[in-house]
Design a protein around this motif. Structure first.
Motif: not given
Length: 241
Positions: A24-32, A167-183
């Motif tokens: 089956k296609p791989p599952s997405f990681n739960p964003p919550v 000191n006001g510096v921001l720590h950022i993190q971004g994730t993105q997942e796109v599924r096409v067929n089985f990848e």
């Protein structure tokens, strides 16, 4: 049965990472369950008490984020900004080395308290200890090496402020997942950003991110076929040749 137990455990360990997309296609990681969701749910306490300016409620010139001229850039924990990744790099390195060495050692003891002459009497015909030791050696080595790299990557991803440093510096993190067929194609961006580097369009380029970590990869049936088997990786790590 006990003799085959290590082999069974090795096979199970190799299959653990692929059981999610078996047939089956791989599952997405739960964003919550990620760090970004936690930052949005608990914005945290401000570093210092914010004193609201006294302005008329109907004024269009206050600096509130909801006003007409307010600054809507991401500045607080849980806010979202756009990270623009545009990598177009080329590198070419070449070098050559050569080294040669020769040496010889010789030891002769024709008159060492008469011992060589006495020893020669017991030696077979033609043998002598007059020239006891003679050593010669030579070595020659050369090497050439070159490195050529050409990388080009253009991506855009929304990242969340997960923490605001003292000191006001921001720590950022971004994730993105796109599924096409089985990848599944995965994109991960993390790093530290100065608030003044965020543009008025609420965007920042990757070259202004300190300790930037950009991961672009995937998982699925195609990625599994491109990876060596677990047993082959273990053998390649252990064998010295």
């Amino acid at each position: 049965m006990s003799r085959f137990l290590p082999l069974i455990l090795l096979c199970l360990a190799a299959a653990c990472g692929r059981e999610d997309h078996l047939g089956k296609p791989p599952s997405f990681n739960p964003p919550v369950q990620g760090t970004e969701y936690n930052a949005m749910m608990s914005p945290g306490l401000p570093m210092q008490e914010e004193v609201a300016a006294v302005v008329p409620g109907a004024s269009l010139w206050n600096l509130n984020r909801q006003s007409l001229l307010g600054d809507r850039r991401a500045m607080r924990r849980g806010d979202i900004m756009t990270v623009v990744v545009e990598i177009d790099e080329k590198a070419e390195i070449s070098n050559s080395t050569s080294r040669s060495r020769s040496g010889s050692e010789s030891l002769q003891i024709p008159q060492f308290f008469g011992l060589p002459q006495k020893a020669n009497r017991g030696m077979p015909d033609g043998a002598s200890l007059d020239n006891a030791v003679s050593i010669g050696s030579s070595s020659d080595s050369s090497g050439d090496g070159s490195v050529r790299r050409n990388e080009k990557l253009t991506l855009r991803i929304a990242a969340t402020i997960t923490d605001v440093l003292p000191n006001g510096v921001l720590h950022i993190q971004g994730t993105q997942e796109v599924r096409v067929n089985f990848e599944i194609r995965e994109l991960i961006v993390t790093g530290f950003v100065r608030p003044e580097d965020v543009s008025r369009q609420n965007e920042i380029t990757y070259d202004k991110i300190a300790s930037a970590r950009v991961s672009y990869g995937g998982r699925g049936q195609i990625s599994d076929m491109q990876q060596p088997r677990l047993g082959q990786q273990v053998v390649d790590m252990i064998l010295p040749f």
